[in-house]
Each structure stands twice: as C-alpha cells, then as structure tokens.
Design an enzyme around this catalytic site. Structure first.
Site, PDB file in Angstrom:
ATOM      1  N   LYS A  40      -1.303 -39.593  28.144  1.00 50.21           N
ATOM      2  CA  LYS A  40      -2.049 -38.416  28.626  1.00 50.21           C
ATOM      3  C   LYS A  40      -3.072 -38.727  29.725  1.00 50.21           C
ATOM      4  O   LYS A  40      -4.115 -38.089  29.836  1.00 50.21           O
ATOM      5  CB  LYS A  40      -2.762 -37.667  27.463  1.00 50.21           C
ATOM      6  CG  LYS A  40      -1.941 -37.423  26.231  1.00 50.21           C
ATOM      7  CD  LYS A  40      -0.489 -37.127  26.473  1.00 50.21           C
ATOM      8  CE  LYS A  40      -0.172 -35.804  27.094  1.00 50.21           C
ATOM      9  NZ  LYS A  40       1.302 -35.709  27.384  1.00 50.21           N
ATOM     10  N   GLY A  64      -2.009 -38.736  32.950  1.00 49.33           N
ATOM     11  CA  GLY A  64      -1.452 -38.205  34.200  1.00 49.33           C
ATOM     12  C   GLY A  64      -0.167 -38.904  34.626  1.00 49.33           C
ATOM     13  O   GLY A  64       0.214 -38.872  35.803  1.00 49.33           O
ATOM     14  N   THR A  66       3.004 -38.175  34.153  1.00 48.73           N
ATOM     15  CA  THR A  66       4.041 -37.279  34.689  1.00 48.73           C
ATOM     16  C   THR A  66       3.807 -37.053  36.183  1.00 48.73           C
ATOM     17  O   THR A  66       4.735 -37.089  36.997  1.00 48.73           O
ATOM     18  CB  THR A  66       3.984 -35.919  33.946  1.00 48.73           C
ATOM     19  OG1 THR A  66       3.852 -36.164  32.553  1.00 48.73           O
ATOM     20  CG2 THR A  66       5.201 -35.068  34.234  1.00 48.73           C
ATOM     21  N   HIS A 106       3.763 -47.440  28.449  1.00 51.79           N
ATOM     22  CA  HIS A 106       2.382 -47.333  27.950  1.00 51.79           C
ATOM     23  C   HIS A 106       1.932 -48.685  27.368  1.00 51.79           C
ATOM     24  O   HIS A 106       0.874 -48.775  26.760  1.00 51.79           O
ATOM     25  CB  HIS A 106       2.301 -46.302  26.819  1.00 51.79           C
ATOM     26  CG  HIS A 106       2.485 -44.872  27.244  1.00 51.79           C
ATOM     27  ND1 HIS A 106       1.873 -44.316  28.343  1.00 51.79           N
ATOM     28  CD2 HIS A 106       3.191 -43.858  26.666  1.00 51.79           C
ATOM     29  CE1 HIS A 106       2.202 -43.037  28.429  1.00 51.79           C
ATOM     30  NE2 HIS A 106       3.000 -42.729  27.442  1.00 51.79           N
ATOM     31  N   LYS A 119      -2.745 -28.038  31.588  1.00 48.48           N
ATOM     32  CA  LYS A 119      -3.650 -27.453  32.580  1.00 48.48           C
ATOM     33  C   LYS A 119      -3.793 -28.336  33.814  1.00 48.48           C
ATOM     34  O   LYS A 119      -3.961 -27.856  34.910  1.00 48.48           O
ATOM     35  CB  LYS A 119      -5.049 -27.290  31.974  1.00 48.48           C
ATOM     36  CG  LYS A 119      -5.235 -26.094  31.085  1.00 48.48           C
ATOM     37  CD  LYS A 119      -6.721 -25.973  30.793  1.00 48.48           C
ATOM     38  CE  LYS A 119      -7.010 -24.881  29.803  1.00 48.48           C
ATOM     39  NZ  LYS A 119      -8.421 -24.948  29.358  1.00 48.48           N
ATOM     40  N   GLY A 120      -3.819 -29.660  33.574  1.00 53.28           N
ATOM     41  CA  GLY A 120      -3.948 -30.596  34.686  1.00 53.28           C
ATOM     42  C   GLY A 120      -5.281 -30.483  35.404  1.00 53.28           C
ATOM     43  O   GLY A 120      -5.343 -30.568  36.630  1.00 53.28           O
TER      44      GLY A 120
HETATM   45  P1  A3P Z   1      -3.956 -31.788  30.268  1.00 56.19           P
HETATM   46  O1  A3P Z   1      -3.473 -31.798  28.849  1.00 56.19           O
HETATM   47  O2  A3P Z   1      -5.414 -32.117  30.395  1.00 56.19           O
HETATM   48  O3  A3P Z   1      -3.606 -30.539  30.995  1.00 56.19           O
HETATM   49  P2  A3P Z   1       0.818 -37.528  30.817  1.00 56.19           P
HETATM   50  O4  A3P Z   1       1.663 -37.110  31.967  1.00 56.19           O
HETATM   51  O5  A3P Z   1       0.281 -38.914  30.925  1.00 56.19           O
HETATM   52  O6  A3P Z   1       1.487 -37.240  29.535  1.00 56.19           O
HETATM   53  O7  A3P Z   1      -0.496 -36.642  30.908  1.00 56.19           O
HETATM   54  C1  A3P Z   1      -0.428 -35.260  30.726  1.00 56.19           C
HETATM   55  C2  A3P Z   1      -1.625 -34.636  31.390  1.00 56.19           C
HETATM   56  O8  A3P Z   1      -1.387 -34.598  32.817  1.00 56.19           O
HETATM   57  C3  A3P Z   1      -1.801 -33.194  30.930  1.00 56.19           C
HETATM   58  O9  A3P Z   1      -3.205 -32.960  31.042  1.00 56.19           O
HETATM   59  C4  A3P Z   1      -0.996 -32.460  31.986  1.00 56.19           C
HETATM   60  O10 A3P Z   1      -1.298 -31.100  32.102  1.00 56.19           O
HETATM   61  C5  A3P Z   1      -1.400 -33.242  33.244  1.00 56.19           C
HETATM   62  N1  A3P Z   1      -0.432 -33.071  34.338  1.00 56.19           N
HETATM   63  C6  A3P Z   1       0.913 -32.900  34.256  1.00 56.19           C
HETATM   64  N2  A3P Z   1       1.439 -32.735  35.467  1.00 56.19           N
HETATM   65  C7  A3P Z   1       0.426 -32.794  36.350  1.00 56.19           C
HETATM   66  C8  A3P Z   1       0.361 -32.675  37.780  1.00 56.19           C
HETATM   67  N3  A3P Z   1       1.423 -32.449  38.493  1.00 56.19           N
HETATM   68  N4  A3P Z   1      -0.855 -32.801  38.347  1.00 56.19           N
HETATM   69  C9  A3P Z   1      -1.962 -33.038  37.616  1.00 56.19           C
HETATM   70  N5  A3P Z   1      -1.963 -33.136  36.264  1.00 56.19           N
HETATM   71  C10 A3P Z   1      -0.777 -33.029  35.633  1.00 56.19           C
END
Ligand code: A3P
Length: 329
Positions: free
Chosen positions: A76, A78, A80, A141, A296-297
């Site tokens: 979590k 970022g 993705t 990870h 939400k990002g």
């Molecule tokens: P939130 O839950 O705070 O919205 P990971 O990709 O490591 O699993 O992390 C997921 C987090 O990255 C989530 O945060 C997700 O919404 C956010 N995220 C996913 N796509 C994104 C993007 N294109 N730009 C910025 N944040 C993104």
C-alpha cells in the site's frame, strides 16, 4: 481440497503450500492475520502463510539477470502506480505512436509487472521466467535481507517506493477489510494501528522494511533508487527523470520537449487507471480484484480516519525505531 476451500479465492487459501513451508510453520512465532487467519514471523518479518510459501519458492528458484528491474514496496505504498509508470517508461519506444493501443488500457499494472511472491511463485507451481524478454520487470514486497541471493549477486536494479506510514496504515486497513473472507468481521482501525505499531503487518515491521532499502540506497546508489510517493505526486517530472536516468534510459532532448513525461503521468494517473474497464471489473490470477488497488490515491487521507493522537502514535514508533537514520517519512 475440501468443498469450502474450493469456493475460496486463491489468495485466501492457506493450504496450497509446499512441504518445506508446512514443516517450517510450527517453529515460527504466530500472530492474528490481517487478511488470512495467521501471520508468521520468519527471519524478522511477518507474513501470511501462503505468502511465506511464495517467498520460500522465490528464494529457492528465482534467478535474477543483470538487466532485470525490480520494483520494491511495503504493501500500500503506491506500487500499482509505480508499476504503471515503470512499464510506460521502459517500453516507451515500443508504444510511442499508439497511446490508445497501449497495454495499460486493457491490462492491470499487476498483470504487466507481476509480483514475485504473491503472483508468480504463489501456490505450488514454479514458473519458467528465464525466456522472458529483457529487461524483465518484476515487483516484490520482500524486505532487503530476504531478497533471493541472485538479486544481490547480479547487477539488476532495484527501485524502492515508500509512503507516509500513516497513509500506508489506513490504506492497508481498507484493503485488508476488502480482502478478508465475507465470513469474517471487519478489523477495527484501532486493532490495525496497534498491530502496525508492534510491527505485525504483512511484510512488517514497516520501519525495518523502509530502513533496509534506505540504507542500501546509500551504500549502493547505482543499484538501489529510493523514492517517496509524496515526492512523486508533488514533482513527477523530477522523479520520473531520476528514474529514467537510474534505469539507463534517460529522456532525450526531444522527449523532454514533447511532453513525454506528461503523457505518461496522465495515462498512469489515478483517475485514468481507475476508470478503465479492466481495473473496474477484472481479477488477478490469485483472485484479488483489480478495483481494490484503487481507492483514493491521496496524500494525507489518514486524517479522515485517525485522530491526531493515533497519528502521533505511528510517528512516535517510527521515530523511535528509525532514530538516527536521517530518514524523514
Ligand atoms: P489509498 O488506499 O490511500 O487510496 P499499492 O498499489 O501499493 O497497493 O497501494 C495502493 C494505494 O495506492 C491506494 O492508496 C491506491 O488508491 C493508491 N493508488 C493506486 N493507483 C494510483 C495512482 N495511479 N496514483 C496514485 N495513487 C494510486
């Protein structure tokens, strides 16, 4: 497999593990899991059973190549987003003329840049990755000390992304509650916060995860690049340029002038990716739903869920544990 297991998504199954993993479990400290029933502590870090199985397989079988690029994060942070950016950056010559036909429009970033332990080595089949075209792009990870030997011995490049721990904790809480079996109650945020501050998160302790890569980036900067989610949000041009330089594919004069970085950032933005059909309805091969990766990002969203005191608790434990490292999160 019992009838109830056959209905479970693969990522929830804790029985599809090797004999090696099965034999190891009884000797390991165990805690309540965030998603599946248990977290086991192995060599200083906490993992769900099926993830530990994937890690052991990956350590035994993954052979890094000098041209590999590994994106590494704590869950979590970022991942993705940076998977999408890295894929675009490394493949920009191949897909330059046809942004509408770009693979990101029809494939989730996790299918384009798979995780080693929770996708490729998940379950009991060992994948054949040797024939993939280079540069191979993978994610993990895994903590620095747990990387397969060949990763350290090869010249492959490691890109680490970290994020504010309070936002990471809140994001993990949301994600875990979506992933938990429908038959299980939601985990209260207070319980997640306590576990986070004890270090008992999947791939935690969070501070040791971050510190391991921060130290490595100081010791071998030509092999490990350390990035922050918040910096990427604030100044994508600077950090995408750093990334391209680090990976040995710097942006040329023409690209700097023709808006290449802007195009990449637009295509990889939260709004663009989360609106795509594949990311609204698809699933990964381990059964995790693509839409769960997009919430939400935003930076600072923790304030909408935690009190100031809860946030201070995380800050305190991070400061205590990382004291003297020079790293501010
Ligand atoms: P939130 O839950 O705070 O919205 P990971 O990709 O490591 O699993 O992390 C997921 C987090 O990255 C989530 O945060 C997700 O919404 C956010 N995220 C996913 N796509 C994104 C993007 N294109 N730009 C910025 N944040 C993104």
């Amino acid at each position: 497999m019992t009838p109830s297991q056959s209905h479970q998504a693969k990522y929830l199954r804790e029985d599809d593990i090797s004999q090696k993993c099965r034999d190891l479990l009884p000797s390991l400290p165990c805690e309540k899991g965030w998603i599946t029933t248990s977290l086991y502590q192995y060599q200083g870090f906490w993992y769900p059973t099926n993830v530990l199985n994937g890690i052991l397989a990956c350590q035994d079988h993954f052979r890094a190549q000098d041209t590999d690029v590994l994106l590494i994060t704590a869950p979590k942070s970022g991942t993705t987003w940076l998977k999408a950016i890295l894929f675009c950056l490394l493949n920009r010559a191949k897909f330059s003329g046809s942004m509408q036909h770009h693979p990101l429009h029809t494939q989730n970033p996790h299918d384009l840049v798979p995780f080693l332990e929770v996708q490729l080595y998940f379950g009991q089949e060992i994948p054949n990755l040797a024939s993939l075209a280079s540069p191979r792009l993978f994610a993990t990870h895994l903590p620095y000390t747990m990387l397969p030997r060949s990763v350290k011995d090869s010249g492959c490049k490691l890109v680490y992304l970290c994020r504010n721990p309070k936002d990471t904790c809140v994001s993990l809480w949301h994600f875990a509650n979506k992933m938990r079996s429908k038959a299980t109650d939601e985990m209260p945020l207070g319980e997640c916060l306590d576990a986070f501050c004890r270090g008992a998160t999947p791939f935690g302790p969070h501070w040791d995860h971050v510190q391991g890569y921060y130290n490595a980036s100081s010791e071998i900067p030509e092999r490990v690049l350390f990035l922050r989610y918040e910096d990427m949000k604030e100044d994508p041009h600077v950090h995408v340029n750093r990334l391209a330089d680090f990976l040995g594919c710097p942006l040329g004069k023409q690209e700097l002038m023709d808006g290449t970085v802007d195009r990449i950032m637009r295509m990889c933005s939260f709004d663009s990716l989360s609106a795509l059909e594949v990311n609204k309805s698809g699933k990964l091969s381990n059964g995790v739903e693509n839409e769960w990766f997009f919430r939400k990002g935003e930076v600072g969203d923790w304030l909408n869920y935690m009190t100031i005191e809860m946030g201070e608790k995380i800050d305190r434990v991070m400061q205590e544990k990382m004291h003297g490292s020079g790293l501010k999160l």
